[in-house]
Design a protein around this motif. Structure first.
Motif, PDB file in Angstrom:
ATOM      1  N   ILE A   1      -3.369   6.178  -1.310  1.00 53.98           N
ATOM      2  CA  ILE A   1      -2.791   7.423  -1.815  1.00 53.98           C
ATOM      3  C   ILE A   1      -3.745   8.110  -2.786  1.00 53.98           C
ATOM      4  O   ILE A   1      -3.932   9.325  -2.758  1.00 53.98           O
ATOM      5  N   ARG A   2      -4.377   7.327  -3.648  1.00 51.02           N
ATOM      6  CA  ARG A   2      -5.293   7.908  -4.633  1.00 51.02           C
ATOM      7  C   ARG A   2      -6.532   8.490  -3.954  1.00 51.02           C
ATOM      8  O   ARG A   2      -7.062   9.518  -4.398  1.00 51.02           O
ATOM      9  N   ARG A   3      -7.003   7.862  -2.895  1.00 48.42           N
ATOM     10  CA  ARG A   3      -8.149   8.415  -2.162  1.00 48.42           C
ATOM     11  C   ARG A   3      -7.792   9.757  -1.529  1.00 48.42           C
ATOM     12  O   ARG A   3      -8.559  10.719  -1.605  1.00 48.42           O
TER      13      ARG A   3
ATOM     14  N   THR B   1       0.494  12.861 -12.418  1.00 45.82           N
ATOM     15  CA  THR B   1       1.572  12.344 -13.275  1.00 45.82           C
ATOM     16  C   THR B   1       2.742  11.883 -12.415  1.00 45.82           C
ATOM     17  O   THR B   1       3.308  10.806 -12.649  1.00 45.82           O
ATOM     18  N   VAL B   2       3.116  12.680 -11.424  1.00 48.93           N
ATOM     19  CA  VAL B   2       4.209  12.299 -10.523  1.00 48.93           C
ATOM     20  C   VAL B   2       3.847  11.030  -9.769  1.00 48.93           C
ATOM     21  O   VAL B   2       4.686  10.128  -9.593  1.00 48.93           O
ATOM     22  N   ARG B   3       2.606  10.945  -9.316  1.00 54.33           N
ATOM     23  CA  ARG B   3       2.172   9.749  -8.575  1.00 54.33           C
ATOM     24  C   ARG B   3       2.291   8.497  -9.443  1.00 54.33           C
ATOM     25  O   ARG B   3       2.753   7.445  -8.979  1.00 54.33           O
TER      26      ARG B   3
ATOM     27  N   TYR C   1       4.285   8.005 -12.019  1.00 53.42           N
ATOM     28  CA  TYR C   1       5.701   7.683 -12.190  1.00 53.42           C
ATOM     29  C   TYR C   1       6.296   7.067 -10.919  1.00 53.42           C
ATOM     30  O   TYR C   1       7.163   6.194 -10.980  1.00 53.42           O
ATOM     31  N   LEU C   2       5.808   7.516  -9.766  1.00 47.56           N
ATOM     32  CA  LEU C   2       6.281   6.935  -8.511  1.00 47.56           C
ATOM     33  C   LEU C   2       5.883   5.465  -8.423  1.00 47.56           C
ATOM     34  O   LEU C   2       6.677   4.610  -7.996  1.00 47.56           O
ATOM     35  N   LEU C   3       4.668   5.137  -8.839  1.00 46.07           N
ATOM     36  CA  LEU C   3       4.214   3.740  -8.836  1.00 46.07           C
ATOM     37  C   LEU C   3       5.093   2.896  -9.765  1.00 46.07           C
ATOM     38  O   LEU C   3       5.533   1.796  -9.388  1.00 46.07           O
ATOM     39  N   ILE C   4       5.362   3.421 -10.958  1.00 46.70           N
ATOM     40  CA  ILE C   4       6.208   2.683 -11.911  1.00 46.70           C
ATOM     41  C   ILE C   4       7.598   2.482 -11.331  1.00 46.70           C
ATOM     42  O   ILE C   4       8.189   1.393 -11.431  1.00 46.70           O
ATOM     43  N   ALA C   5       8.139   3.557 -10.697  1.00 43.11           N
ATOM     44  CA  ALA C   5       9.496   3.483 -10.147  1.00 43.11           C
ATOM     45  C   ALA C   5       9.586   2.435  -9.051  1.00 43.11           C
ATOM     46  O   ALA C   5      10.529   1.627  -9.019  1.00 43.11           O
ATOM     47  N   VAL C   6       8.605   2.424  -8.155  1.00 39.57           N
ATOM     48  CA  VAL C   6       8.631   1.455  -7.052  1.00 39.57           C
ATOM     49  C   VAL C   6       8.528   0.025  -7.589  1.00 39.57           C
ATOM     50  O   VAL C   6       9.262  -0.878  -7.146  1.00 39.57           O
ATOM     51  N   MET C   7       7.671  -0.186  -8.553  1.00 37.79           N
ATOM     52  CA  MET C   7       7.515  -1.527  -9.107  1.00 37.79           C
ATOM     53  C   MET C   7       8.771  -1.970  -9.863  1.00 37.79           C
ATOM     54  O   MET C   7       9.147  -3.152  -9.818  1.00 37.79           O
ATOM     55  N   LYS C   8       9.449  -1.057 -10.523  1.00 37.99           N
ATOM     56  CA  LYS C   8      10.701  -1.403 -11.205  1.00 37.99           C
ATOM     57  C   LYS C   8      11.801  -1.701 -10.191  1.00 37.99           C
ATOM     58  O   LYS C   8      12.573  -2.652 -10.347  1.00 37.99           O
ATOM     59  N   GLU C   9      11.875  -0.879  -9.162  1.00 36.47           N
ATOM     60  CA  GLU C   9      12.954  -1.027  -8.185  1.00 36.47           C
ATOM     61  C   GLU C   9      12.784  -2.276  -7.329  1.00 36.47           C
ATOM     62  O   GLU C   9      13.756  -2.802  -6.778  1.00 36.47           O
ATOM     63  N   CYS C  10      11.531  -2.737  -7.211  1.00 37.16           N
ATOM     64  CA  CYS C  10      11.313  -3.990  -6.474  1.00 37.16           C
ATOM     65  C   CYS C  10      11.974  -5.170  -7.191  1.00 37.16           C
ATOM     66  O   CYS C  10      12.280  -6.187  -6.555  1.00 37.16           O
ATOM     67  N   ARG C  11      12.168  -5.055  -8.499  1.00 39.75           N
ATOM     68  CA  ARG C  11      12.763  -6.135  -9.279  1.00 39.75           C
ATOM     69  C   ARG C  11      14.289  -6.119  -9.207  1.00 39.75           C
ATOM     70  O   ARG C  11      14.939  -7.037  -9.709  1.00 39.75           O
TER      71      ARG C  11
END
Length: 222
Positions: free
Chosen positions: A145-147, A160-162, A164-174
Motif C-alpha cells: 500500500i505504501r509503495r 494520516t488516514v492510512r 489510522y487504518l493500520l492502527i484500526a486493523v491491528m486493534k480489531e485483530c485483537r
C-alpha cells in the motif's frame, strides 16, 4: 533605431501585400469588360470611360492601402502572437507528454491502491489474541500500500488516514469478530476510497476524518 525601420518595413509590406495583383486584375477587367458590356447592351461608351474606370480603381487601391496601413500594426501583432503561441506549444510538447504519462501512471496507482486498501481492511477480521504476534500478511500488505501511495503522489492527509487504518486493523485483530460489529477500519476504508476515486478533496478528507471517525478510540493503547 534599426528595429523601428524594420517594424515600419513590416507595416509597409503588409499594406502593399497583394495590392499590385489586385490593381492589375481590376485594370484588366475595366479595360476589357466595360467595352464588352457596352457592345452587348448596345450602348455607346464614351472614349474616356476606361480612363475614368482606371482612375476609380486607382483611388480604391490607394484607399485600401491607407486602410491596411492603419490596421497593419494590429494584424502584425496578431500574427506574431499566433507564431509565438505555436512555438510555445511545440516547445512544451515534450513536457506535456511527460505530465500526461505521469498522470496516467498516478491514476493507475490510485485504482490499484483502492483495491489494496479494501483487501487490507478484510484483515481486521483475523483473530489474533494476545500475546500472539500479528500475521506477517498485515506488514506485507501495508508495504505494498505504501509503495502504491508513493507512486500515486498522494497528500499527507491520505497518509494520516492510512496510518489510522493500520492502527484500526491491528486493534480489531485483537477483538473477537462478534464484538466488532462496525469496525472503524471499515469507515476508514470507505473514506480513503472516496478520496482515491476523486469523490472528495483533500480538505474534505481531513474534515471527515476528524468528524466522522472516533479517533480517540484509536489513540487509546490496546
Amino acid at each position: 533605431m534599426g528595429l523601428v525601420w524594420e517594424y515600419l518595413g513590416q507595416v509597409l509590406s503588409f499594406a502593399l501585400r497583394r495590392s499590385t495583383i489586385r490593381t492589375d486584375v481590376m485594370q484588366i477587367l475595366a479595360a476589357s469588360v466595360l467595352p464588352g458590356l457596352g457592345v452587348v447592351a448596345g450602348i455607346e461608351m464614351p472614349e474616356t470611360t476606361g480612363q475614368i474606370a482606371l482612375a476609380y480603381i486607382g483611388l480604391a487601391t490607394v484607399a485600401l492601402i491607407i486602410l491596411r496601413l492603419i490596421s497593419a500594426p494590429y494584424f502584425i501583432w496578431k500574427e506574431q502572437v499566433s507564431t509565438v503561441a505555436a512555438l510555445q506549444l511545440e516547445l512544451s510538447k515534450p513536457e506535456r507528454l511527460i505530465f500526461e504519462k505521469l498522470a496516467r501512471h498516478r491514476a493507475k496507482a490510485r485504482i490499484k491502491l483502492a483495491a489494496q486498501i479494501e483487501d487490507f481492511q478484510t484483515m481486521s477480521f483475523f483473530e489474533v489474541p494476545e500475546p500472539q504476534p500479528m500475521p506477517p500478511q498485515i506488514g506485507h500488505k501495508m508495504a505494498k500500500i505504501r509503495r502504491l501511495q508513493a507512486q500515486a503522489g498522494l497528500s499527507k492527509a491520505f497518509d494520516t488516514v492510512r496510518r489510522y487504518l493500520l492502527i484500526a486493523v491491528m486493534k480489531e485483530c485483537r477483538l473477537p469478530n462478534e464484538n466488532n460489529k462496525v469496525p472503524i477500519s471499515w469507515d476508514l476504508m470507505l473514506l480513503s476510497q472516496s478520496y482515491l476515486t476523486g469523490q472528495i478533496t483533500t480538505e474534505e478528507l481531513t474534515l471527515r476524518l476528524n468528524q466522522d471517525i472516533d479517533l480517540e478510540k484509536l489513540r487509546q493503547p490496546s
